[in-house]
Design a protein around this motif. Structure first.
Motif, PDB file in Angstrom:
ATOM      1  N   PHE A 405       0.857  -1.193   0.000  1.00 40.44           N
ATOM      2  CA  PHE A 405       0.000   0.000   0.000  1.00 40.44           C
ATOM      3  C   PHE A 405       0.889   1.238   0.000  1.00 40.44           C
ATOM      4  O   PHE A 405       2.088   1.150   0.260  1.00 40.44           O
ATOM      5  N   ARG A 406       0.299   2.375  -0.324  1.00 42.94           N
ATOM      6  CA  ARG A 406       1.093   3.599  -0.288  1.00 42.94           C
ATOM      7  C   ARG A 406       0.244   4.766   0.172  1.00 42.94           C
ATOM      8  O   ARG A 406      -0.986   4.746   0.044  1.00 42.94           O
ATOM      9  N   PHE A 407       0.922   5.765   0.699  1.00 36.97           N
ATOM     10  CA  PHE A 407       0.255   7.000   1.090  1.00 36.97           C
ATOM     11  C   PHE A 407      -0.070   7.771  -0.180  1.00 36.97           C
ATOM     12  O   PHE A 407       0.750   7.836  -1.083  1.00 36.97           O
ATOM     13  N   ASP A 415       6.371  11.170  -8.899  1.00 33.44           N
ATOM     14  CA  ASP A 415       7.728  11.259  -8.353  1.00 33.44           C
ATOM     15  C   ASP A 415       7.715  11.736  -6.905  1.00 33.44           C
ATOM     16  O   ASP A 415       8.434  11.205  -6.057  1.00 33.44           O
ATOM     17  N   GLN A 416       6.885  12.751  -6.661  1.00 36.88           N
ATOM     18  CA  GLN A 416       6.809  13.288  -5.294  1.00 36.88           C
ATOM     19  C   GLN A 416       6.259  12.239  -4.327  1.00 36.88           C
ATOM     20  O   GLN A 416       6.756  12.094  -3.211  1.00 36.88           O
ATOM     21  N   LEU A 417       5.245  11.504  -4.786  1.00 33.63           N
ATOM     22  CA  LEU A 417       4.658  10.480  -3.914  1.00 33.63           C
ATOM     23  C   LEU A 417       5.653   9.340  -3.654  1.00 33.63           C
ATOM     24  O   LEU A 417       5.745   8.816  -2.544  1.00 33.63           O
ATOM     25  N   VAL A 437       8.351  -3.035   5.608  1.00 35.32           N
ATOM     26  CA  VAL A 437       9.342  -2.948   4.540  1.00 35.32           C
ATOM     27  C   VAL A 437       8.746  -2.192   3.343  1.00 35.32           C
ATOM     28  O   VAL A 437       7.737  -1.493   3.487  1.00 35.32           O
ATOM     29  N   GLN A 438       9.357  -2.319   2.188  1.00 39.64           N
ATOM     30  CA  GLN A 438       8.919  -1.539   1.023  1.00 39.64           C
ATOM     31  C   GLN A 438       9.218  -2.307  -0.248  1.00 39.64           C
ATOM     32  O   GLN A 438      10.013  -3.237  -0.255  1.00 39.64           O
ATOM     33  N   THR A 439       8.575  -1.914  -1.330  1.00 35.43           N
ATOM     34  CA  THR A 439       8.846  -2.547  -2.621  1.00 35.43           C
ATOM     35  C   THR A 439       8.449  -1.591  -3.733  1.00 35.43           C
ATOM     36  O   THR A 439       7.703  -0.637  -3.503  1.00 35.43           O
ATOM     37  N   LYS A 440       8.968  -1.835  -4.922  1.00 27.45           N
ATOM     38  CA  LYS A 440       8.624  -1.002  -6.061  1.00 27.45           C
ATOM     39  C   LYS A 440       7.777  -1.849  -7.012  1.00 27.45           C
ATOM     40  O   LYS A 440       8.162  -2.959  -7.373  1.00 27.45           O
ATOM     41  N   TRP A 444       5.763   2.532  -8.989  1.00 24.12           N
ATOM     42  CA  TRP A 444       5.281   3.150  -7.747  1.00 24.12           C
ATOM     43  C   TRP A 444       6.028   2.593  -6.554  1.00 24.12           C
ATOM     44  O   TRP A 444       6.297   1.393  -6.489  1.00 24.12           O
ATOM     45  N   HIS A 445       6.338   3.468  -5.632  1.00 16.50           N
ATOM     46  CA  HIS A 445       6.986   3.047  -4.395  1.00 16.50           C
ATOM     47  C   HIS A 445       5.911   2.665  -3.379  1.00 16.50           C
ATOM     48  O   HIS A 445       5.070   3.477  -3.036  1.00 16.50           O
ATOM     49  N   TYR A 446       5.951   1.423  -2.938  1.00 12.94           N
ATOM     50  CA  TYR A 446       4.950   0.934  -1.989  1.00 12.94           C
ATOM     51  C   TYR A 446       5.564   0.623  -0.632  1.00 12.94           C
ATOM     52  O   TYR A 446       6.718   0.180  -0.547  1.00 12.94           O
TER      53      TYR A 446
END
Ligand SMILES: *Cc1c(COP(=O)(O)O)cnc(C)c1O
Length: 478
Positions: A405-407, A415-417, A437-440, A444-446
């Protein structure tokens, strides 16, 4: 023997004293982390800082503080706010089996260096094969991690399917495998280790919902074959690591059958679903597989590293590393299932089967069902919370306990998000109250959550989202 130092090393009294103390310390750790949410899930330290600390500790640290200090300076996988990577909070009983394995140190390569763990391994893997839905010809063995198990499975596949005697004579023409673009990177690595090269890794694109697009399989197969590449295997992910989405194993199995390919299922994460009546549907078609990998240290509460590689046709369990060409192997070959080193990549390995067996003996196989159900239920609950929240967006509706998920904020560009979500994750890490953690995915950066702890609740999720909103607000208008 008169050497004082060596006498100290093997002193039963010394062992007992340290052992009692350690069990007390670890019990306190468990009490604290499982039931008390106020402390952090991780006390983040910069790697260079951590390195300096341990260089210093070796010289000036008090040896009585050693075990406790190691414990403190780790990520607390038993904390309900540990919702990051897929390693399970180990069932405490397996810390004790870990101790047995370390002290007895039977190396398992040959039967007489591990009689009980070898027989126990057969019991455990037979149960796993039966749960997959295979008959008594199936065999499995335990090996050190999903990465090594996937490589071993692809080696078995090449031996079984390829017409040439590659093990003895090397590769004489280009071979290939088919795998989804969302598969774990270790499949790609395995293929490269096997000398298939980039062109031998036929990447299958995914649908909008991150599932292998089985509609393009025929076309991709034809393309590769026209280029002179002999495809010998296709790999399905159950689920893929980044998104937690399961491939359609039934469709892939049918495709493999039609083309005489080996069908491998990478169930490192979700293979444990074979124990769940509620979630077995995620693995529909798994019985068509020729080989399946299941990590015990992910969805089965076992300590690292405990992995099963299971094969539908037991012949291939001992064929992979045999000098004999595949066509010379027969059912009547003496099947010394008890000499582990002949079938595993590694020679010496730990007595990992005893963790699995101990769980079955103390709690019964229902324990695996209970764990999978609890975590997948909570994955779905978190997915709904995110979906109903105006400040967040899901990558895809979760099928398991992995949620990306992402904000979101409509006034910001992609890009800003992306930058914002990356900063959010870094701040969360350094803050330490939650570990995620995180993933792309598709540019999109999640942020990525894996619910691994059965004590994690919806209140914890709400608290996490509130915290992220707070961080985001400050980052947007400091
Ligand atoms: C974790 C994982 C692996 C790698 O397994 P290790 O035990 O970490 O080596 C491979 N495939 C999938 C789908 C995974 O989730």
């Amino acid at each position: 023997m008169t050497n004082k130092l060596l006498q100290k090393v093997y002193s039963p009294v010394f062992f007992q004293e340290k052992g009692y103390r350690l069990v007390d310390e670890l019990t306190a750790h468990l009490n604290d982390k499982l039931n008390e949410d106020s402390d952090k899930a991780i006390h983040w330290n910069d790697p260079e800082q951590e390195l300096l600390f341990w260089k210093e500790f070796l010289i000036n640290g008090n040896e009585n503080d050693l075990f406790k200090t190691i414990t403190e300076r780790t990520t607390y996988v038993h904390h309900p706010h540990y919702i990051g990577h897929q390693v399970s909070p180990a069932a405490p009983i397996t810390a004790l089996t870990g101790m047995i394995s370390s002290l007895l140190n039977n190396g398992m390569a040959v039967y007489e260096m591990g009689m009980s763990p070898s027989a126990i391994e057969r019991v455990v893997t037979d149960i796993l094969c039966e749960k997959i839905g295979w008959n008594s010809e199936a065999r499995g063995f335990l090996t050190s991690g999903g990465t090594l198990a996937n490589l071993t499975a692809l080696l078995a596949a090449r031996k079984a399917i390829s017409k040439e005697n590659i093990w003895n004579e090397g590769m004489s023409r280009p071979l290939g495998i088919m795998v989804s673009e969302e598969a774990h990177y270790c499949v790609d690595r395995a293929a490269r280790i096997m000398g298939l090269g980039e062109k031998g890794i036929i990447k299958i694109p995914c649908t909008k919902s991150f599932q292998m697009d089985t509609l393009v399989l025929e076309e991709k197969y034809k393309d590769a074959t026209n280029k002179g590449i002999s495809i010998f295997a296709i790999v399905g992910s159950a689920p893929s690591t980044a998104t937690g989405i399961f491939d359609d194993l039934e469709a892939i199995g049918n495709f493999a059958e039609n083309h005489g390919l080996w069908f491998h299922v990478d169930g490192a994460h979700g293979g444990a679903g074979i124990f769940s009546k509620k979630y077995k549907h995620t693995l529909r078609g798994i019985e068509k597989a020729d080989s399946v990998v299941i990590d015990g240290h992910k969805m089965m509460m076992l300590p690292t590293i405990t992995t099963a590689l299971l094969l539908k046709n037991g012949i291939y369990a001992h064929a992979t590393f045999s000098q004999k060409a595949d066509y010379l192997l027969t059912d009547s070959d003496h099947e010394d299932w008890y000499n582990s080193g002949k079938r595993t990549f590694e020679c010496t390995k730990t007595m990992m089967s005893i963790h699995w067996y101990t769980m079955l003996k103390f709690y019964g196989e229902e324990v695996f069902e209970a764990y999978v159900n609890q975590l997948y239920d909570m994955g779905s609950a978190f997915g709904e919370i995110v979906n109903n929240h105006t400040s967040f967006a899901l990558a895809v509706t979760p099928m398991a306990n992995i949620v990306c998920f992402r904000f979101v904020d409509s006034s910001l560009s992609q890009d800003q998000l992306n930058e914002l979500n990356a900063k959010i994750r870094q701040q969360l890490l350094e803050d330490g109250e939650f570990y995620i953690v995180q993933t792309k995915l598709r540019g999109w950066h999640y942020l990525r959550v894996t619910v691994m702890n059965p004590f994690t609740t919806e209140e914890h999720f709400q608290k996490l989202l509130k915290k992220i909103e707070g961080i985001a607000k400050k980052l947007i208008s400091p």
